[in-house]
Design a protein around this motif. Structure first.
Motif, PDB file in Angstrom:
ATOM      1  N   LEU A   1       0.767  -1.333   0.104  1.00 34.49           N
ATOM      2  CA  LEU A   1      -0.080  -0.069  -0.034  1.00 34.49           C
ATOM      3  C   LEU A   1       0.822   1.275  -0.215  1.00 34.49           C
ATOM      4  CD1 LEU A   1      -2.997  -0.280   0.038  1.00 34.49           C
ATOM      5  CD2 LEU A   1      -2.885   0.394   2.663  1.00 34.49           C
ATOM      6  N   LEU A   2       1.774   1.324   0.821  1.00 37.19           N
ATOM      7  CA  LEU A   2       2.680   2.490   1.066  1.00 37.19           C
ATOM      8  C   LEU A   2       3.567   2.781  -0.263  1.00 37.19           C
ATOM      9  CD1 LEU A   2       4.295   4.375   2.789  1.00 37.19           C
ATOM     10  CD2 LEU A   2       6.253   2.671   2.791  1.00 37.19           C
ATOM     11  N   ILE A   3       4.161   1.626  -0.948  1.00 34.56           N
ATOM     12  CA  ILE A   3       5.098   2.091  -1.972  1.00 34.56           C
ATOM     13  C   ILE A   3       4.134   2.287  -3.250  1.00 34.56           C
ATOM     14  CG2 ILE A   3       6.601   0.800  -3.608  1.00 34.56           C
ATOM     15  CD1 ILE A   3       7.897   1.409  -0.743  1.00 34.56           C
ATOM     16  N   TRP A   4       2.921   1.352  -3.347  1.00 33.49           N
ATOM     17  CA  TRP A   4       2.386   1.835  -4.839  1.00 33.49           C
ATOM     18  C   TRP A   4       1.052   2.691  -4.750  1.00 33.49           C
ATOM     19  CZ3 TRP A   4       5.534  -2.657  -4.328  1.00 33.49           C
ATOM     20  CH2 TRP A   4       6.446  -2.514  -5.080  1.00 33.49           C
ATOM     21  N   ARG A   5       0.720   2.982  -3.609  1.00 30.59           N
ATOM     22  CA  ARG A   5      -0.563   3.612  -3.260  1.00 30.59           C
ATOM     23  C   ARG A   5      -0.625   4.752  -2.726  1.00 30.59           C
ATOM     24  NH1 ARG A   5      -1.284   1.018  -6.901  1.00 30.59           N
ATOM     25  NH2 ARG A   5      -2.954  -0.641  -7.584  1.00 30.59           N
ATOM     26  N   THR A   6       0.458   5.334  -2.214  1.00 34.77           N
ATOM     27  CA  THR A   6       0.418   6.645  -1.410  1.00 34.77           C
ATOM     28  C   THR A   6       1.430   7.531  -2.107  1.00 34.77           C
ATOM     29  OG1 THR A   6       2.428   6.064  -0.029  1.00 34.77           O
ATOM     30  CG2 THR A   6       0.204   5.255   0.654  1.00 34.77           C
TER      31      THR A   6
ATOM     32  N   GLY B   1       4.818   7.013  -1.166  1.00 34.36           N
ATOM     33  CA  GLY B   1       5.538   5.847  -1.914  1.00 34.36           C
ATOM     34  C   GLY B   1       5.872   6.135  -3.148  1.00 34.36           C
ATOM     35  N   TYR B   2       5.258   7.221  -3.832  1.00 35.45           N
ATOM     36  CA  TYR B   2       5.681   7.489  -4.913  1.00 35.45           C
ATOM     37  C   TYR B   2       6.833   8.508  -5.026  1.00 35.45           C
ATOM     38  CZ  TYR B   2       5.379  10.233  -9.497  1.00 35.45           C
ATOM     39  OH  TYR B   2       5.571  10.678 -10.724  1.00 35.45           O
ATOM     40  N   GLU B   3       6.959   9.245  -3.808  1.00 32.92           N
ATOM     41  CA  GLU B   3       8.098   9.827  -3.687  1.00 32.92           C
ATOM     42  C   GLU B   3       9.462   9.114  -3.563  1.00 32.92           C
ATOM     43  OE1 GLU B   3       6.332  14.054  -1.792  1.00 32.92           O
ATOM     44  OE2 GLU B   3       6.946  12.655  -0.389  1.00 32.92           O
ATOM     45  N   ILE B   4       9.347   7.966  -2.585  1.00 33.39           N
ATOM     46  CA  ILE B   4      10.328   7.084  -2.600  1.00 33.39           C
ATOM     47  C   ILE B   4      10.707   6.429  -3.822  1.00 33.39           C
ATOM     48  CG2 ILE B   4      10.859   4.735  -1.599  1.00 33.39           C
ATOM     49  CD1 ILE B   4       9.057   5.498   0.901  1.00 33.39           C
ATOM     50  N   ARG B   5       9.982   5.975  -4.525  1.00 34.29           N
ATOM     51  CA  ARG B   5      10.247   5.219  -5.801  1.00 34.29           C
ATOM     52  C   ARG B   5      11.003   6.125  -6.902  1.00 34.29           C
ATOM     53  NH1 ARG B   5       5.716   3.221  -8.580  1.00 34.29           N
ATOM     54  NH2 ARG B   5       4.424   4.418  -7.200  1.00 34.29           N
ATOM     55  N   THR B   6      10.535   7.779  -6.649  1.00 40.95           N
ATOM     56  CA  THR B   6      10.936   8.655  -7.627  1.00 40.95           C
ATOM     57  C   THR B   6      12.496   8.701  -7.079  1.00 40.95           C
ATOM     58  OG1 THR B   6       9.025   9.682  -7.737  1.00 40.95           O
ATOM     59  CG2 THR B   6      10.839  10.877  -8.494  1.00 40.95           C
TER      60      THR B   6
ATOM     61  N   MET C   1      15.526 -11.859  -4.231  1.00 40.26           N
ATOM     62  CA  MET C   1      14.914 -12.559  -4.853  1.00 40.26           C
ATOM     63  C   MET C   1      13.198 -12.184  -5.222  1.00 40.26           C
ATOM     64  SD  MET C   1      15.046 -16.566  -3.883  1.00 40.26           S
ATOM     65  CE  MET C   1      13.433 -16.866  -4.475  1.00 40.26           C
ATOM     66  N   GLY C   2      12.962 -11.692  -4.126  1.00 41.67           N
ATOM     67  CA  GLY C   2      11.461 -11.395  -4.296  1.00 41.67           C
ATOM     68  C   GLY C   2      11.055  -9.862  -5.295  1.00 41.67           C
ATOM     69  N   ARG C   3      12.376  -9.344  -5.821  1.00 47.66           N
ATOM     70  CA  ARG C   3      12.269  -8.092  -6.687  1.00 47.66           C
ATOM     71  C   ARG C   3      11.581  -6.767  -5.780  1.00 47.66           C
ATOM     72  NH1 ARG C   3      13.262  -7.986 -12.334  1.00 47.66           N
ATOM     73  NH2 ARG C   3      15.239  -9.208 -12.347  1.00 47.66           N
ATOM     74  N   SER C   4      11.800  -7.200  -4.534  1.00 46.53           N
ATOM     75  CA  SER C   4      11.384  -5.887  -3.731  1.00 46.53           C
ATOM     76  C   SER C   4       9.997  -5.587  -3.741  1.00 46.53           C
ATOM     77  CB  SER C   4      12.264  -4.660  -4.049  1.00 46.53           C
ATOM     78  OG  SER C   4      13.436  -4.832  -4.099  1.00 46.53           O
ATOM     79  N   HIS C   5       9.116  -6.613  -4.069  1.00 45.49           N
ATOM     80  CA  HIS C   5       7.747  -6.604  -4.186  1.00 45.49           C
ATOM     81  C   HIS C   5       7.018  -7.494  -3.332  1.00 45.49           C
ATOM     82  CE1 HIS C   5       3.723  -6.476  -5.321  1.00 45.49           C
ATOM     83  NE2 HIS C   5       3.900  -5.699  -6.116  1.00 45.49           N
ATOM     84  N   PRO C   6       6.163  -6.937  -2.307  1.00 49.56           N
ATOM     85  CA  PRO C   6       5.776  -8.060  -1.354  1.00 49.56           C
ATOM     86  C   PRO C   6       5.295  -9.347  -1.750  1.00 49.56           C
ATOM     87  CG  PRO C   6       5.097  -5.884  -0.790  1.00 49.56           C
ATOM     88  CD  PRO C   6       5.800  -5.838  -2.084  1.00 49.56           C
TER      89      PRO C   6
END
Lengths: 322, 379
Positions: free
Chosen positions: B222-227, B230-235, B298-303
């Motif tokens: 939720l944090l990484i892809w829906r807030t 999270g958008y700022e972190i990924r940017t 391994m999980g490609r940083s995705h939950p």
């Protein structure tokens, strides 16, 4: 006189404890000056220690053991090079991987080959590097001060100890007075410029990584063949990371590296010797002394004691063209 | 000419390549097994049997997986901001101190369902606090977070030895650990879930923190892809220049991300302490912080990738323990090798097979990689 004796003893063990740090630190210096970060010093040292002790135990010769240690350590350094130079992988990730592979395989192979719970067989005198008595050490022993310093501190170490300290001026000379050293430093600061000059970035970095492997291998052999008589599992116990800290503390310079390693070695020696006895009425916990190298490095990194600026291209894989 | 630029379909990028990397890692591990004179296929059979063979084993596997979900998420969140948090080990270790304070002061006063939330906050808080200094130094003083977190792992180790041996250890006790927690700080077991499927379990440490780990995995998604955060972190992770241009404060995001990462690593401390051993002892983290690196890679940083990766490593830990009984030449340290190989092939060498696969896809089915028309014109 008592105080002097105690001091000479502490300084003597300082030298013994700083040798593996110094070798690993200089090892890291070659690689990082060429722009390849290496947090796998610990793992290469461990693998070198194991291979050295195993080789010496099987062949019965210290020199063949040393050769095994160096070969295995160089092999692991080349894996790091393959991942981070050829395939432009993340250098930190690769270093972490090397550490794990070394930690696991030394125990598994040691147990399978020697059946002693991950140890290698105890090494005899011929399979180790023994202390060397420098000429005149016995004669000068009774001369106050100078004799004591000469016979206790300077004489009576193994060949690898003298080698480690000779590597300091040698590394300085290589880095600052040879063509290879100039290019090595250049490739860590601005690889594109080196490439434009027609020198292969990859081959230079591979050579730097091989130097790292040789020195970490010797550092490991010092642990298992000089300090101890055989390999014990996990015997590096974080020394590779202290060496890394020393490298940063030394700001990636060879002579500074020696002083940083001596300082960290002294802290280690003092913490072993004091074991929590009070200094000037204050009881310093042993754990604080053990953590001090790390704390000092963090303070340095924070920029409170000068500033540690890493080689500019460090950690960045070189892409020739897109 | 080099391989044509081909964007792989998502299933190949997120499914096929990690599987190939994993496969190669296991082949190399199999060679090590052969080197010590055992049969790798038999070893694999024992491992799978030991991890999933009976309800008891599954419960153990999930218990270990719980640790790795927390630490994997911790590493992953930092990865998204382009930060490499190697300090999960130390952050989880220090968080044990927070758990100890809460558990020792409240375990006779409150029931577990009131102690648990307070302990979660304490564990997360202590973990975050231990990540704060490296975060601050990275954000404001430009010192590399990798190096400082490594240093902080060792400082945490020394501090915890001091605290457990000299401060928290009960008088008259020799073992460097806290007194046992009373019922008020013992988490309920979850073994009944596995028993629902008809398996019998004598005793296994699977406990409520497994559910907490799953909730955290959802919250991280939720944090990484829906807030906005999270958008700022990924940017920031994609390009610090773009982040600066967009008016995102780099130092603020670095510090917040590292605090979240530290908090997630810290929560790992709940599982072994309140969930299983009912005390805080030396080295209770036992490398879980480092396994988190392999799990996140391994999980490609995705939950959705981290949970199966964590279960895989949980299975390796549990199966590895069984393997050590069956094959005297193989101890649990085999897992450390596999872990290293997974980090090497899924992390550092992740691009090794990509060009080959891209070429393969481009020649087998150009349409799938968006090369349909261009290829013919070029030829």
């Amino acid at each position: 006189m008592d105080f002097l004796n105690a001091l000479v003893l502490i300084l003597d063990s300082t030298i013994r404890l700083s040798v593996p740090l110094l070798l690993a630190c200089l090892a890291g210096l070659y690689s990082e000056r060429a722009g390849v970060f290496d947090i796998g010093l610990e793992g290469k040292m461990l693998a070198g220690a194991f291979a050295g002790a195993a080789g010496a135990a099987v062949t019965g010769s210290a020199w063949l053991g040393l050769l095994c240690g160096i070969l295995v350590s160089v092999g692991m350094a080349l894996v790091h090079g393959f991942a981070s130079i050829t395939h432009r992988g993340n250098q930190i990730v690769s270093g972490v991987a090397i550490n794990f592979i070394a930690a696991g395989s030394t125990i598994i192979l040691g147990q399978a080959w020697f059946q002693q719970g991950g140890r290698t067989p105890a090494l005899g005198a011929a399979q180790r590097f023994e202390a060397i008595e420098l000429p005149g050490a016995a004669a000068l022993r009774d001369v106050p001060l100078i004799g004591q310093i000469y016979s206790e501190l300077i004489s009576g170490h193994s060949l690898l100890t003298y080698f480690a300290f000779l590597m300091v001026p040698f590394t300085w000379w290589v880095l600052y007075r040879t063509r290879f050293g100039l290019r090595l430093r250049a490739v860590g600061e601005n690889p594109a410029a080196v490439d434009t000059a027609g020198v292969s970035v990859a081959w230079l970095r591979y050579r730097a990584v091989i130097c790292t492997g040789i020195l970490t291998g010797i550092a490991g052999c010092y642990l298992s063949m000089v300090q101890n008589a055989g390999f014990v599992k996990d015997m590096t116990a974080g020394k590779g990371f202290i060496a890394l800290a020393a490298l940063i503390f030394a700001k990636w310079k060879p002579v500074n590296a020696m002083f940083a390693c001596l300082l960290f070695g002294f802290l280690d020696a003092a913490s072993i010797r004091l074991q929590g006895t009070p200094i000037m009425g204050v009881r310093v916990p042993v754990q604080l002394m053990q953590a001090l190298p790390y704390i000092l490095t963090v303070i340095l990194l924070a920029g409170f004691i000068g500033k540690a600026i890493p080689p500019r291209a460090g950690g960045v894989p070189y892409v020739k063209e897109r | 000419m080099s391989a044509p630029f081909a964007k792989l379909p998502r299933w190949a990028d997120y499914g096929l390549i990690p599987l190939i990397n994993l496969f190669v890692a296991f082949i190399v591990a199999g060679l090590v097994v052969m080197l010590v004179g055992e049969n790798p296929f038999r070893a694999a059979m024992i491992l799978v049997e030991g991890a999933f063979g009976r309800g008891q084993n599954i419960a153990y596997t999930l218990y270990y997986a719980t640790n790795f979900i927390f630490t994997g998420l911790a590493v992953a969140v930092a990865f998204h901001a382009g930060l490499f948090n190697i300090g999960g080990e130390g952050q989880a270790y220090i968080a044990g101190l927070g758990v100890a304070f809460v558990a020792l002061s409240l375990d006779t006063v409150l029931p577990w369902y009131l102690t648990f939330p307070i302990a979660i906050v304490a564990a997360a808080g202590f973990g975050a606090l231990w990540a704060l200094i490296p975060a601050y130094l990275q954000a404001k003083r430009d010192s590399h977070v990798v190096i400082t977190t490594i240093m902080f792992n060792y400082i945490a180790g020394s501090l915890m030895v001091y605290m457990l041996v000299d401060v928290i250890k009960p008088l008259g006790s020799m073992a460097p650990q806290t007194r046992p927690f009373e019922a008020g700080a013992q988490l309920p077991k979850l073994n009944w879930i596995i028993e629902l499927f008809g398996a019998k379990i004598r005793s296994a440490p699977l406990n409520l923190s497994f559910i907490l780990a799953l909730i955290m995995a959802y919250l991280v998604w939720l944090l990484i892809w829906r807030t906005k955060l999270g958008y700022e972190i990924r940017t920031l992770g994609f390009s610090s220049k773009a982040a600066r241009y967009a008016g995102i404060s780099e130092s603020r995001i670095i510090i917040i991300t590292m605090l979240i990462s530290g908090a997630l690593a810290g929560m790992m401390a709940l599982n072994p302490t309140m969930g299983d051993q009912h005390n805080v002892s030396l080295d209770f983290v036992s490398q879980a912080g480092f396994v988190g690196i392999a799990v996140a890679l391994m999980g490609r940083s995705h939950p959705a990738g981290i949970i199966p990766a964590a279960i895989l490593f949980g299975a390796l830990y549990q199966g590895g323990a069984e393997l050590a009984f069956e094959m005297p030449n193989i101890s649990r340290d085999m897992i450390v090798i596999i872990q290293g190989l997974v980090i090497l092939f899924a992390g550092a060498l992740e691009h090794m097979f990509r060009p080959t696969i891209q070429t393969l896809f481009a020649s087998l089915s150009p349409r799938s990689v968006g090369l349909a028309a261009a290829k013919k014109e070029g030829a």
